[in-house]
Design a protein around this motif. Structure first.
Motif, PDB file in Angstrom:
ATOM      1  N   VAL A  30       0.949  -1.262  -0.123  1.00 29.34           N
ATOM      2  CA  VAL A  30       0.198   0.005  -0.145  1.00 29.34           C
ATOM      3  C   VAL A  30       1.139   1.240   0.158  1.00 29.34           C
ATOM      4  O   VAL A  30       1.648   1.839   1.128  1.00 29.34           O
ATOM      5  CB  VAL A  30      -0.709  -0.118   0.930  1.00 29.34           C
ATOM      6  CG1 VAL A  30      -1.507   0.975   1.228  1.00 29.34           C
ATOM      7  CG2 VAL A  30      -2.350  -1.210   1.223  1.00 29.34           C
ATOM      8  N   LEU A  31       0.182   1.849  -0.916  1.00 30.89           N
ATOM      9  CA  LEU A  31       1.865   3.254  -1.039  1.00 30.89           C
ATOM     10  C   LEU A  31       0.841   4.466  -0.886  1.00 30.89           C
ATOM     11  O   LEU A  31      -0.989   4.796  -1.700  1.00 30.89           O
ATOM     12  CB  LEU A  31       1.568   3.499  -2.692  1.00 30.89           C
ATOM     13  CG  LEU A  31       2.681   4.561  -3.048  1.00 30.89           C
ATOM     14  CD1 LEU A  31       4.367   5.563  -2.022  1.00 30.89           C
ATOM     15  CD2 LEU A  31       3.069   5.449  -3.863  1.00 30.89           C
ATOM     16  N   THR A  32       0.293   5.519   0.586  1.00 25.00           N
ATOM     17  CA  THR A  32      -0.380   5.721   0.722  1.00 25.00           C
ATOM     18  C   THR A  32       0.234   7.486   0.744  1.00 25.00           C
ATOM     19  O   THR A  32       1.251   7.821   0.916  1.00 25.00           O
ATOM     20  CB  THR A  32      -0.319   5.629   2.134  1.00 25.00           C
ATOM     21  OG1 THR A  32      -0.838   5.033   2.540  1.00 25.00           O
ATOM     22  CG2 THR A  32      -1.320   6.780   3.025  1.00 25.00           C
ATOM     23  N   GLU A  44       1.409  16.256 -10.000  1.00 26.56           N
ATOM     24  CA  GLU A  44       2.346  15.574 -10.709  1.00 26.56           C
ATOM     25  C   GLU A  44       3.064  14.434 -10.430  1.00 26.56           C
ATOM     26  O   GLU A  44       2.917  13.746 -10.985  1.00 26.56           O
ATOM     27  CB  GLU A  44       3.265  16.691 -10.873  1.00 26.56           C
ATOM     28  CG  GLU A  44       3.241  18.066 -10.951  1.00 26.56           C
ATOM     29  CD  GLU A  44       3.830  19.626 -11.540  1.00 26.56           C
ATOM     30  OE1 GLU A  44       4.814  18.938 -10.331  1.00 26.56           O
ATOM     31  OE2 GLU A  44       3.171  20.496 -11.118  1.00 26.56           O
ATOM     32  N   ALA A  45       2.701  13.973  -8.731  1.00 27.35           N
ATOM     33  CA  ALA A  45       3.396  13.360  -8.574  1.00 27.35           C
ATOM     34  C   ALA A  45       2.615  12.291  -8.777  1.00 27.35           C
ATOM     35  O   ALA A  45       2.954  10.224  -9.142  1.00 27.35           O
ATOM     36  CB  ALA A  45       2.658  13.323  -6.725  1.00 27.35           C
ATOM     37  N   LYS A  46       1.591  12.144  -8.909  1.00 29.48           N
ATOM     38  CA  LYS A  46       0.483  10.987  -8.946  1.00 29.48           C
ATOM     39  C   LYS A  46       1.136  10.283 -10.460  1.00 29.48           C
ATOM     40  O   LYS A  46       0.446   9.351 -11.213  1.00 29.48           O
ATOM     41  CB  LYS A  46      -1.000  11.225  -9.011  1.00 29.48           C
ATOM     42  CG  LYS A  46      -1.667  11.125  -7.578  1.00 29.48           C
ATOM     43  CD  LYS A  46      -2.991  10.777  -7.236  1.00 29.48           C
ATOM     44  CE  LYS A  46      -3.767  12.189  -7.294  1.00 29.48           C
ATOM     45  NZ  LYS A  46      -5.067  12.459  -6.927  1.00 29.48           N
ATOM     46  N   LEU A  51       3.358   4.562 -13.930  1.00 29.13           N
ATOM     47  CA  LEU A  51       4.536   3.750 -14.698  1.00 29.13           C
ATOM     48  C   LEU A  51       4.400   2.601 -13.654  1.00 29.13           C
ATOM     49  O   LEU A  51       4.893   1.227 -14.141  1.00 29.13           O
ATOM     50  CB  LEU A  51       6.049   3.706 -14.735  1.00 29.13           C
ATOM     51  CG  LEU A  51       6.059   4.962 -16.122  1.00 29.13           C
ATOM     52  CD1 LEU A  51       7.446   4.992 -16.464  1.00 29.13           C
ATOM     53  CD2 LEU A  51       5.775   4.030 -17.290  1.00 29.13           C
ATOM     54  N   TYR A  52       3.958   2.545 -12.709  1.00 31.70           N
ATOM     55  CA  TYR A  52       4.583   1.849 -11.055  1.00 31.70           C
ATOM     56  C   TYR A  52       3.062   1.201 -10.938  1.00 31.70           C
ATOM     57  O   TYR A  52       3.029   0.645  -9.644  1.00 31.70           O
ATOM     58  CB  TYR A  52       5.512   2.369 -10.029  1.00 31.70           C
ATOM     59  CG  TYR A  52       6.801   2.826 -10.416  1.00 31.70           C
ATOM     60  CD1 TYR A  52       7.825   1.956 -10.919  1.00 31.70           C
ATOM     61  CD2 TYR A  52       7.038   3.929 -10.934  1.00 31.70           C
ATOM     62  CE1 TYR A  52       9.042   1.770 -11.298  1.00 31.70           C
ATOM     63  CE2 TYR A  52       7.877   4.772 -11.374  1.00 31.70           C
ATOM     64  CZ  TYR A  52       9.406   3.555 -11.536  1.00 31.70           C
ATOM     65  OH  TYR A  52      10.345   4.382 -12.104  1.00 31.70           O
ATOM     66  N   PHE A  56       1.485  -2.018  -7.272  1.00 27.64           N
ATOM     67  CA  PHE A  56       1.415  -1.359  -5.488  1.00 27.64           C
ATOM     68  C   PHE A  56      -0.455  -0.607  -4.849  1.00 27.64           C
ATOM     69  O   PHE A  56      -1.001  -0.414  -6.630  1.00 27.64           O
ATOM     70  CB  PHE A  56       2.002  -0.611  -4.896  1.00 27.64           C
ATOM     71  CG  PHE A  56       2.001   0.929  -5.556  1.00 27.64           C
ATOM     72  CD1 PHE A  56       0.878   2.328  -6.028  1.00 27.64           C
ATOM     73  CD2 PHE A  56       2.980   1.608  -6.282  1.00 27.64           C
ATOM     74  CE1 PHE A  56       0.920   3.065  -6.745  1.00 27.64           C
ATOM     75  CE2 PHE A  56       2.952   2.814  -7.422  1.00 27.64           C
ATOM     76  CZ  PHE A  56       1.945   3.189  -7.432  1.00 27.64           C
ATOM     77  N   VAL A  57      -0.923  -0.430  -4.326  1.00 27.55           N
ATOM     78  CA  VAL A  57      -2.435   0.151  -3.811  1.00 27.55           C
ATOM     79  C   VAL A  57      -1.803   1.080  -3.988  1.00 27.55           C
ATOM     80  O   VAL A  57      -1.241   1.761  -2.484  1.00 27.55           O
ATOM     81  CB  VAL A  57      -2.890  -0.796  -2.901  1.00 27.55           C
ATOM     82  CG1 VAL A  57      -4.688  -0.186  -3.190  1.00 27.55           C
ATOM     83  CG2 VAL A  57      -2.945  -2.527  -3.680  1.00 27.55           C
TER      84      VAL A  57
END
Length: 111
Positions: A30-32, A44-46, A51-52, A56-57
């Motif tokens: 899980v990437l929070t 921008e970060a999203k 690509l990844y 992850f969720v």
């Protein structure tokens, strides 16, 4: 007999993608993302995470909501902030080297 079914799927000759999906018992990490609205840097970060995204969720936490006041106090000047499986990962921008390294480590951990 029902307990053998998942193991049998691993031996069925089919495409590697189906085998990987059928045999995988690992939950994705899980990437929070700690964010708020609006947050152009978070958007921008999203985009950089696209690509990844299969690895992850993504869970977004709006730090401006009353129930997230602890996160607001901690990160109000630092968003975007990312945690992976509950542990701090990075802030301000996506560092792809750090992300790659931690995702690879997570994928190597035993189920």
């Amino acid at each position: 007999m029902l307990n053998l079914f998942p193991k049998l799927l691993c031996y069925i000759k089919t495409s590697p993608r189906i085998i990987r999906t059928s045999c995988s018992q690992r939950a994705l990490p899980v990437l929070t993302l700690f964010t708020k609205d609006p947050c152009p840097l978070c958007e921008e970060a999203k985009e950089m995470l696209e690509l990844y995204k299969h690895r992850f969720v993504l869970q977004e936490v709006d730090i401006t909501l009353p129930e997230n006041s602890v996160w607001y106090d901690r990160y109000k000047y630092d968003i975007p902030v990312f945690h992976l499986n509950g542990q701090f990962l990075m802030m301000h921008q996506v560092n792809t080297k750090v992300l790659e390294k931690r995702l690879a480590k997570s994928e190597r951990e035993p189920v």
